[in-house]
Design a protein around this motif. Structure first.
Motif, mmCIF file in Angstrom:
data_model
loop_
_atom_site.group_PDB
_atom_site.id
_atom_site.type_symbol
_atom_site.label_atom_id
_atom_site.label_comp_id
_atom_site.label_asym_id
_atom_site.label_seq_id
_atom_site.Cartn_x
_atom_site.Cartn_y
_atom_site.Cartn_z
ATOM 1 N N ALA A 55 37.149 6.030 38.956
ATOM 2 C CA ALA A 55 38.520 5.954 38.444
ATOM 3 C C ALA A 55 38.822 7.215 37.637
ATOM 4 O O ALA A 55 38.074 7.578 36.742
ATOM 5 N N ASP A 56 39.911 7.888 37.973
ATOM 6 C CA ASP A 56 40.276 9.155 37.338
ATOM 7 C C ASP A 56 41.081 8.899 36.064
ATOM 8 O O ASP A 56 42.160 8.322 36.109
ATOM 9 N N LYS A 57 40.535 9.334 34.936
ATOM 10 C CA LYS A 57 41.208 9.147 33.646
ATOM 11 C C LYS A 57 41.858 10.426 33.150
ATOM 12 O O LYS A 57 42.408 10.459 32.059
ATOM 13 N N SER A 58 41.806 11.482 33.919
ATOM 14 C CA SER A 58 42.319 12.776 33.453
ATOM 15 C C SER A 58 43.830 12.751 33.236
ATOM 16 O O SER A 58 44.340 13.467 32.376
ATOM 17 N N HIS A 117 40.752 16.967 50.928
ATOM 18 C CA HIS A 117 41.874 16.969 51.872
ATOM 19 C C HIS A 117 41.653 15.962 53.000
ATOM 20 O O HIS A 117 42.571 15.221 53.370
ATOM 21 N N ALA A 118 40.447 15.935 53.542
ATOM 22 C CA ALA A 118 40.161 15.018 54.648
ATOM 23 C C ALA A 118 40.250 13.559 54.191
ATOM 24 O O ALA A 118 40.831 12.721 54.890
ATOM 25 N N LEU A 119 39.691 13.246 53.022
ATOM 26 C CA LEU A 119 39.753 11.870 52.522
ATOM 27 C C LEU A 119 41.180 11.429 52.228
ATOM 28 O O LEU A 119 41.545 10.288 52.500
ATOM 29 N N ALA A 120 41.980 12.317 51.673
ATOM 30 C CA ALA A 120 43.379 11.969 51.391
ATOM 31 C C ALA A 120 44.100 11.593 52.681
ATOM 32 O O ALA A 120 44.854 10.611 52.715
ATOM 33 N N LEU A 174 48.962 3.364 47.604
ATOM 34 C CA LEU A 174 48.967 4.817 47.743
ATOM 35 C C LEU A 174 47.949 5.386 46.769
ATOM 36 O O LEU A 174 47.964 5.058 45.579
ATOM 37 N N VAL A 175 47.057 6.225 47.290
ATOM 38 C CA VAL A 175 45.931 6.724 46.509
ATOM 39 C C VAL A 175 46.070 8.224 46.287
ATOM 40 O O VAL A 175 46.366 8.973 47.214
ATOM 41 N N THR A 176 45.847 8.646 45.052
ATOM 42 C CA THR A 176 45.790 10.063 44.727
ATOM 43 C C THR A 176 44.327 10.445 44.569
ATOM 44 O O THR A 176 43.621 9.865 43.742
ATOM 45 N N VAL A 177 43.880 11.385 45.382
ATOM 46 C CA VAL A 177 42.520 11.910 45.269
ATOM 47 C C VAL A 177 42.625 13.170 44.416
ATOM 48 O O VAL A 177 43.059 14.213 44.889
ATOM 49 N N GLY A 178 42.247 13.054 43.151
ATOM 50 C CA GLY A 178 42.438 14.142 42.202
ATOM 51 C C GLY A 178 41.424 15.251 42.330
ATOM 52 O O GLY A 178 41.762 16.430 42.278
ATOM 53 N N VAL A 220 39.696 9.121 41.845
ATOM 54 C CA VAL A 220 40.898 8.559 42.465
ATOM 55 C C VAL A 220 41.717 7.777 41.447
ATOM 56 O O VAL A 220 41.189 7.263 40.464
ATOM 57 N N THR A 221 42.998 7.695 41.730
ATOM 58 C CA THR A 221 43.906 6.866 40.939
ATOM 59 C C THR A 221 44.987 6.322 41.873
ATOM 60 O O THR A 221 45.387 7.001 42.813
ATOM 61 N N PRO A 222 45.430 5.079 41.642
ATOM 62 C CA PRO A 222 46.517 4.546 42.466
ATOM 63 C C PRO A 222 47.844 5.146 42.026
ATOM 64 O O PRO A 222 48.117 5.275 40.830
ATOM 65 N N LEU A 223 48.655 5.526 42.964
ATOM 66 C CA LEU A 223 49.951 6.104 42.654
ATOM 67 C C LEU A 223 50.874 4.996 42.172
ATOM 68 O O LEU A 223 51.068 3.991 42.848
ATOM 69 N N GLY A 224 51.407 5.172 40.973
ATOM 70 C CA GLY A 224 52.344 4.200 40.430
ATOM 71 C C GLY A 224 51.719 3.139 39.536
ATOM 72 O O GLY A 224 52.420 2.434 38.847
#
Length: 135
Positions: A108-111, A24-27, A44-48, A63-67
């Protein structure tokens, strides 16, 4: 004598709770900071997920970039965030109330790709027929 874990190999409640605090803090930090790195500017970054080590001194952040759902885009983002990890760790230390601020390792989040592949398989007519769920 050290206490034995109830479930060997699984994270403890303490690790899970610390991971959520860090996530939450990193996001929030990543969303509000203006980075000089061109690979991070305006992204925009998604912290999964955040997985903390048992001693809470290391954290793997997925993490993954949004879009941008390309492998190259995710790898580029993870590399850029790893370059900025010292800066982000300093900001994180001011935001969270943990005894130690963990060393950050961005991955890099591959999920999301795996979930999409499973959805595609489940939508296949042959699989739907075998599962007996005809919508």
């Amino acid at each position: 004598m050290a206490r034995k874990s109830a479930s060997p190999g699984l994270p403890s409640q303490r690790q899970l709770r610390a991971g959520e605090i860090v996530r939450h803090a990193l996001a929030e930090i990543i969303a509000r900071e203006d980075f000089r790195d061109p690979d991070l500017a305006g992204v925009l970054v998604t912290v999964g997920e955040v997985r903390c080590s048992p001693d809470l001194k290391h954290a793997n952040i997925f993490v993954t970039p949004l879009g941008d759902d390309t492998e190259e885009g995710r790898a580029k983002l993870a590399a850029a965030l790893n370059r900025a990890s010292a800066f982000l760790r300093g900001r994180l230390g001011r935001e969270i109330e943990l005894k130690f601020t963990p060393v950050l390792n961005f991955i890099a989040d591959k999920s999301y790709d795996e979930a999409t592949a499973i959805d595609r398989l489940l939508a296949d007519p042959r699989v739907r027929r075998d599962l007996g769920s005809e919508d």
